[in-house]
Write a protein that holds these residues in place. Structure first.
Motif, PDB file in Angstrom:
ATOM      1  N   ILE A   1       0.827  -1.205   0.000  1.00  0.00           N
ATOM      2  CA  ILE A   1       0.000   0.000   0.000  1.00  0.00           C
ATOM      3  C   ILE A   1       0.870   1.268   0.000  1.00  0.00           C
ATOM      4  O   ILE A   1       0.375   2.373   0.214  1.00  0.00           O
TER       5      ILE A   1
ATOM      6  N   CYS B   1       3.125   2.434   2.098  1.00  0.00           N
ATOM      7  CA  CYS B   1       3.172   3.192   3.348  1.00  0.00           C
ATOM      8  C   CYS B   1       4.589   3.429   3.843  1.00  0.00           C
ATOM      9  O   CYS B   1       4.814   4.260   4.708  1.00  0.00           O
TER      10      CYS B   1
ATOM     11  N   GLY C   1       6.295   1.698   5.784  1.00  0.00           N
ATOM     12  CA  GLY C   1       6.552   1.215   7.147  1.00  0.00           C
ATOM     13  C   GLY C   1       7.812   0.370   7.202  1.00  0.00           C
ATOM     14  O   GLY C   1       8.596   0.451   8.149  1.00  0.00           O
TER      15      GLY C   1
ATOM     16  N   ASN D   1       5.237   5.480  -4.487  1.00  0.00           N
ATOM     17  CA  ASN D   1       4.411   4.411  -3.925  1.00  0.00           C
ATOM     18  C   ASN D   1       4.886   2.995  -4.256  1.00  0.00           C
ATOM     19  O   ASN D   1       4.127   2.042  -4.138  1.00  0.00           O
TER      20      ASN D   1
ATOM     21  N   VAL E   1       6.663  -6.213  10.095  1.00  0.00           N
ATOM     22  CA  VAL E   1       5.926  -4.966  10.361  1.00  0.00           C
ATOM     23  C   VAL E   1       4.942  -4.617   9.253  1.00  0.00           C
ATOM     24  O   VAL E   1       4.007  -3.851   9.478  1.00  0.00           O
TER      25      VAL E   1
ATOM     26  N   PRO F   1       1.990  -3.917   7.250  1.00  0.00           N
ATOM     27  CA  PRO F   1       0.565  -4.086   7.551  1.00  0.00           C
ATOM     28  C   PRO F   1      -0.191  -4.816   6.443  1.00  0.00           C
ATOM     29  O   PRO F   1      -1.260  -5.366   6.683  1.00  0.00           O
TER      30      PRO F   1
ATOM     31  N   ARG G   1       1.197  -7.278   4.618  1.00  0.00           N
ATOM     32  CA  ARG G   1       1.832  -8.592   4.410  1.00  0.00           C
ATOM     33  C   ARG G   1       2.321  -8.745   2.961  1.00  0.00           C
ATOM     34  O   ARG G   1       2.100  -9.753   2.312  1.00  0.00           O
TER      35      ARG G   1
ATOM     36  N   PRO H   1      -0.067   8.609  -0.482  1.00  0.00           N
ATOM     37  CA  PRO H   1      -1.191   7.858   0.067  1.00  0.00           C
ATOM     38  C   PRO H   1      -1.390   8.159   1.556  1.00  0.00           C
ATOM     39  O   PRO H   1      -0.406   8.314   2.277  1.00  0.00           O
TER      40      PRO H   1
ATOM     41  N   ARG I   1      -1.802   7.663   5.311  1.00  0.00           N
ATOM     42  CA  ARG I   1      -1.265   6.600   6.164  1.00  0.00           C
ATOM     43  C   ARG I   1      -1.862   6.635   7.557  1.00  0.00           C
ATOM     44  O   ARG I   1      -1.310   6.058   8.477  1.00  0.00           O
TER      45      ARG I   1
ATOM     46  N   SER J   1       1.403  -1.354  13.638  1.00  0.00           N
ATOM     47  CA  SER J   1       1.206  -1.635  12.232  1.00  0.00           C
ATOM     48  C   SER J   1      -0.287  -1.489  11.936  1.00  0.00           C
ATOM     49  O   SER J   1      -1.110  -2.151  12.567  1.00  0.00           O
ATOM     50  N   CYS J   2      -0.622  -0.596  11.005  1.00  0.00           N
ATOM     51  CA  CYS J   2      -2.027  -0.191  10.841  1.00  0.00           C
ATOM     52  C   CYS J   2      -2.552  -0.456   9.431  1.00  0.00           C
ATOM     53  O   CYS J   2      -1.839  -0.249   8.446  1.00  0.00           O
ATOM     54  N   TYR J   3      -3.803  -0.876   9.357  1.00  0.00           N
ATOM     55  CA  TYR J   3      -4.480  -1.074   8.078  1.00  0.00           C
ATOM     56  C   TYR J   3      -5.846  -0.414   8.198  1.00  0.00           C
ATOM     57  O   TYR J   3      -6.468  -0.478   9.258  1.00  0.00           O
TER      58      TYR J   3
ATOM     59  N   GLY K   1       3.655  -3.794  16.700  1.00  0.00           N
ATOM     60  CA  GLY K   1       4.541  -4.315  15.669  1.00  0.00           C
ATOM     61  C   GLY K   1       5.222  -5.612  16.040  1.00  0.00           C
ATOM     62  O   GLY K   1       5.623  -6.390  15.168  1.00  0.00           O
TER      63      GLY K   1
ATOM     64  N   ALA L   1       0.711 -10.202  14.677  1.00  0.00           N
ATOM     65  CA  ALA L   1      -0.671 -10.287  14.172  1.00  0.00           C
ATOM     66  C   ALA L   1      -0.760  -9.672  12.779  1.00  0.00           C
ATOM     67  O   ALA L   1       0.015  -8.794  12.424  1.00  0.00           O
ATOM     68  N   ASP L   2      -1.735 -10.160  12.013  1.00  0.00           N
ATOM     69  CA  ASP L   2      -1.960  -9.655  10.653  1.00  0.00           C
ATOM     70  C   ASP L   2      -3.094  -8.626  10.723  1.00  0.00           C
ATOM     71  O   ASP L   2      -4.262  -8.986  10.848  1.00  0.00           O
ATOM     72  N   PRO L   3      -2.760  -7.327  10.672  1.00  0.00           N
ATOM     73  CA  PRO L   3      -3.798  -6.312  10.903  1.00  0.00           C
ATOM     74  C   PRO L   3      -4.932  -6.354   9.892  1.00  0.00           C
ATOM     75  O   PRO L   3      -6.095  -6.163  10.257  1.00  0.00           O
TER      76      PRO L   3
ATOM     77  N   LYS M   1      -6.022   2.397   3.174  1.00  0.00           N
ATOM     78  CA  LYS M   1      -4.944   3.209   3.723  1.00  0.00           C
ATOM     79  C   LYS M   1      -4.183   2.359   4.725  1.00  0.00           C
ATOM     80  O   LYS M   1      -4.603   1.263   5.053  1.00  0.00           O
ATOM     81  N   GLY M   2      -3.110   2.894   5.235  1.00  0.00           N
ATOM     82  CA  GLY M   2      -2.400   2.146   6.265  1.00  0.00           C
ATOM     83  C   GLY M   2      -0.998   2.650   6.423  1.00  0.00           C
ATOM     84  O   GLY M   2      -0.539   3.523   5.679  1.00  0.00           O
ATOM     85  N   GLY M   3      -0.330   2.102   7.418  1.00  0.00           N
ATOM     86  CA  GLY M   3       1.036   2.528   7.656  1.00  0.00           C
ATOM     87  C   GLY M   3       1.578   1.977   8.950  1.00  0.00           C
ATOM     88  O   GLY M   3       0.928   1.192   9.632  1.00  0.00           O
ATOM     89  N   VAL M   4       2.784   2.402   9.255  1.00  0.00           N
ATOM     90  CA  VAL M   4       3.451   1.992  10.486  1.00  0.00           C
ATOM     91  C   VAL M   4       3.756   3.281  11.243  1.00  0.00           C
ATOM     92  O   VAL M   4       4.313   4.213  10.665  1.00  0.00           O
TER      93      VAL M   4
END
Lengths: 55, 390
Positions: A11, A13, A15, A30, A47, A49, A51, B40, B42, B174-176, B222, B226-228, B251-254
């Protein structure tokens, strides 16, 4: 070794860039790329998000 | 190309710095590697109401949706509603919000260079003298005695300059997130759902952007493995109010939920905003903190510009100002995060049963003592976990 990036999941991001200990990852328009500095530690894989990364 | 300051990153921190410094007479360049601003997205896009007065921010209609409070849910579904100046605010459209901040800075005289990527630092006799950049297939140097990293979580140039911006798994979430339309039962409340099954060391949020539109997201620790995305998809599938909801964006990010980096300035270099991990460890919010830091850094840069002395000693005024304003509060919030992450679902349910809305207000104000006392009265076994808060 470089990490494999699934662009269909990524995505954009960045991260992964933030946790990479050797700054092997770069985000441009991107899209993530990984260069030869990669040490295959797997931190980015954990990390991500979306995968989108694997070793 | 010679400037007084080069800012890397045209997010809220970078534009806030640039506006302040340019208005004071500095020649400021803002370089942004993307062709678009604010995308994008985040983040959850929320900003607390108390910031609008202190930062003088104005939200035009269509850019933000006013929020009147927060509803927090225990794992068993028990609800607490909190309304104070921290839980009111706006959920903004970052794509417009960031652009408006850049426009404001440009009107004050800052120069913007979109689609221009910083690739490294330029040094002269050991001192910072600018950045090397790439644009349209060309590599060249931009020179200035001051470089400001407003790079966000990536912070690659700041790291090259020797700042400890590398995030570690324990101190990030870790965010989705989906922006969804057609959600039932949206009120002007930010909703937060806690629970180790729902979101290990984090929570699911619903941040409304309209009567039936909201950012629906999840952040997980993080280091939790887990798979957000999967957890968020589960949460949405199980909740009937999303039955007719359509995801219109992903959207998403760390995000850092740890402490700010240990130093924000060096000779000829400043780090502002999320690059400096200036983020609230409880909710991961950093937009307003970034603007505040950008403005403070801009003021310190102007003082350095007057003296033509960009040494760390002069620039440190920014760091001192920012830590005086936010340091203590954020360190209490970090303590709270580290307590919350030790609670199991049963503890959560118990605590929500024992405390009321007014107690939640106290917790948000970092006035932990009376609330801890109340909880321990019924559940003394939590003493060890809660002790660090008093």
């Amino acid at each position: 070794m470089v990490v494999k990036i699934d662009d269909s999941k990524c995505i954009g991001c960045a991260g992964c860039v933030s946790v990479c200990p050797v700054m092997a990852l770069t985000l441009v328009e991107n899209k993530i790329s990984c260069d030869a500095k990669c040490i295959s530690c797997g931190t980015c894989v954990k990390v991500c998000p979306a995968r989108a990364l694997r070793l | 190309m010679d400037f007084d300051a080069i800012v890397i990153g045209a997010g809220p921190a970078g534009s806030a710095f640039a506006g302040r410094a340019a208005k004071g007479g500095m020649r400021v360049a803002v370089i942004e590697k993307k062709k678009d601003l604010g995308t994008p997205v985040r983040c959850g896009e929320g900003i607390g109401g108390h910031w609008f007065e202190s930062l003088g921010l104005k939200i035009e209609s269509g850019v933000g949706y006013a929020i009147e409070g927060a509803a927090v849910y225990a794992p068993d579904g028990r609800e607490l509603v909190v309304k104070n100046d921290e839980t009111t605010g706006f959920v903004v459209e970052r794509k417009i919000f960031d652009k408006q901040l850049a426009i404001a800075a440009a009107r004050k005289g800052a120069h913007f260079y979109p689609k221009t990527m910083a690739t490294g630092l330029v040094k002269e006799a050991g001192r910072i003298a600018g950045v090397s950049v790439q644009r349209d297939g060309e590599a060249f140097e931009m020179r200035a005695p001051l470089v400001v990293s407003a790079e966000g979580m990536e912070a690659k140039i700041a790291r090259e300059a020797g700042f400890n911006c590398q995030a570690n798994l324990y101190d990030v979430d870790s965010c989705y997130e989906y922006e969804m339309a057609g959600i039932a039962g949206c009120h002007r409340l930010i909703e937060l759902y806690f629970g180790n099954k729902i979101a290990p060391r984090g929570y699911v949020w619903v941040f409304p952007k309209g009567d039936d539109v909201a950012n629906v997201g999840i952040g997980v620790g993080g280091s939790m493995g887990a798979d957000p995305k999967r957890l968020l998809d589960d949460f949405i599938a199980k909740n009937p109010r999303f039955k007719k909801a359509e995801p219109i964006e992903v959207k998403g990010g760390v995000i850092s939920v740890g402490a700010p980096i240990d130093s924000f300035v060096k000779d000829g270099f400043m780090v502002v905003g999320t690059a400096a991990h200036q983020v609230d460890p409880i909710h991961g919010g950093g937009i307003a903190l970034a603007i505040e830091a950008g403005e403070m850094a801009g003021d310190a840069a102007l003082a350095a510009f007057e003296k033509q002395d960009y040494s760390a000693r002069t620039l440190k005024k920014y760091e001192d100002d920012w830590r005086a304003a936010e340091g203590q509060k954020l360190s209490k919030r970090l303590k709270l995060r580290k307590v919350i992450e030790q609670l199991n679902d049963d503890d959560f349910n118990h605590i929500f049963k024992e405390i009321g809305d007014s107690d939640m207000l106290k917790v948000l104000d970092s006035d932990f003592k009376p609330v801890v006392a109340k909880i321990l009265l019924k559940r003394p076994s939590l003493l060890k976990v809660l002790m660090s808060l008093v």
